[in-house]
Motif scaffolding. Structure first.
Motif, PDB file in Angstrom:
ATOM      1  N   THR A  47       2.185  28.568   9.403  1.00  0.00           N
ATOM      2  CA  THR A  47       1.285  27.975  10.396  1.00  0.00           C
ATOM      3  C   THR A  47       1.008  26.501  10.128  1.00  0.00           C
ATOM      4  OG1 THR A  47      -0.671  28.645   9.137  1.00  0.00           O
ATOM      5  CG2 THR A  47       0.134  30.165  10.824  1.00  0.00           C
ATOM      6  N   HIS A  48       1.324  26.014   8.940  1.00  0.00           N
ATOM      7  CA  HIS A  48       1.034  24.607   8.626  1.00  0.00           C
ATOM      8  C   HIS A  48       1.971  23.656   9.359  1.00  0.00           C
ATOM      9  CE1 HIS A  48      -1.924  25.764   5.760  1.00  0.00           C
ATOM     10  NE2 HIS A  48      -1.051  26.442   5.033  1.00  0.00           N
TER      11      HIS A  48
ATOM     12  N   THR B  51     -12.304  27.376   3.288  1.00  0.00           N
ATOM     13  CA  THR B  51     -11.977  26.710   4.543  1.00  0.00           C
ATOM     14  C   THR B  51     -11.385  27.748   5.486  1.00  0.00           C
ATOM     15  OG1 THR B  51      -9.714  26.155   3.916  1.00  0.00           O
ATOM     16  CG2 THR B  51     -11.429  24.556   3.336  1.00  0.00           C
ATOM     17  N   PRO B  52     -11.360  27.494   6.800  1.00  0.00           N
ATOM     18  CA  PRO B  52     -10.769  28.463   7.721  1.00  0.00           C
ATOM     19  C   PRO B  52      -9.270  28.646   7.531  1.00  0.00           C
ATOM     20  CG  PRO B  52     -12.116  26.878   8.909  1.00  0.00           C
ATOM     21  CD  PRO B  52     -12.042  26.413   7.502  1.00  0.00           C
ATOM     22  N   PHE B  53      -8.611  27.711   6.879  1.00  0.00           N
ATOM     23  CA  PHE B  53      -7.155  27.783   6.692  1.00  0.00           C
ATOM     24  C   PHE B  53      -6.784  28.367   5.341  1.00  0.00           C
ATOM     25  CE2 PHE B  53      -8.183  24.126   9.368  1.00  0.00           C
ATOM     26  CZ  PHE B  53      -7.575  24.547  10.548  1.00  0.00           C
ATOM     27  N   LEU B  54      -7.756  28.894   4.600  1.00  0.00           N
ATOM     28  CA  LEU B  54      -7.522  29.341   3.236  1.00  0.00           C
ATOM     29  C   LEU B  54      -6.556  30.521   3.164  1.00  0.00           C
ATOM     30  CD1 LEU B  54      -8.384  28.811   0.327  1.00  0.00           C
ATOM     31  CD2 LEU B  54     -10.166  30.493   0.623  1.00  0.00           C
TER      32      LEU B  54
END
Length: 189
Positions: free
Chosen positions: A143-144, A134-137
């Motif tokens: 950043t969450h 995923t792009p958030f991996l």
């Protein structure tokens, strides 16, 4: 709408034994040319055997070629592959050029994969145990919790520093060195 797809074997696209990653191994093991010596429907097959068969056998030494004359039968091409599949093609009233194309097709494919109904357009033998990407991996955990839109999050991660930003950073470093020199001089007094 046709229901013929219900009777086709289903599977995944694959290359046999990772063929082509190292050296290429032709999957056609043997080809049998069956024809009649007298029948008019075998004229193209006879012309192919007289003009092109020896050249084909010299160009493809890994393929065994059988020629089988049969009385009062239609001409047939039978290709047998390394995985045990057999392809049977009727060449009734075909020309010499048509038979050349059919032989080339049998040589380049890897069995009855043309009659295989694909379940998916991709398949892997070794699926990842880590899950899908995923792009958030690979983002940092801070950043969450950010609220969007965020100016800091909208900046690219790997953008090079501009010349203006470099000058401002050099100015700050010189200013800090100058302030430290002034402090050290005051302490020395």
């Amino acid at each position: 709408m046709s229901n013929s797809h219900l009777f086709l074997k289903s599977g995944f696209p694959r290359a046999p034994l990772q063929n082509g990653l190292g050296r290429y191994v032709c999957q056609l093991q043997r080809i049998t040319l069956k024809f009649c010596k007298n029948n008019g429907s075998s004229k193209g097959m006879r012309d192919f055997i007289e003009n092109h068969l020896v050249d084909f056998a010299k160009e493809n030494p890994g393929i065994v070629v059988y020629v089988k004359p049969r009385r009062h039968r239609t001409p047939v091409l039978v290709g047998e592959y390394l995985n045990g599949d057999r392809e049977w093609l009727s060449c009734r009233n075909s020309t010499q050029e048509d038979i050349t194309k059919w032989v080339d097709l049998l040589r380049t494919q890897n069995g009855s994969s043309s009659s295989l109904r694909l379940r998916k357009m991709w398949h892997t033998d070794v699926p990842s145990i880590q899950g899908p990407w995923t792009p958030f991996l690979l983002r940092s955990p801070e950043t969450h919790g950010q609220e969007y839109p965020s100016v800091e999050a909208s900046k690219p991660l790997d953008a090079p520093q501009t010349a203006t930003e470099k000058l401002i950073e050099l100015f700050r470093q010189q200013k800090q060195l100058g302030d430290e020199d002034v402090l050290s001089q005051k302490r020395a007094e």
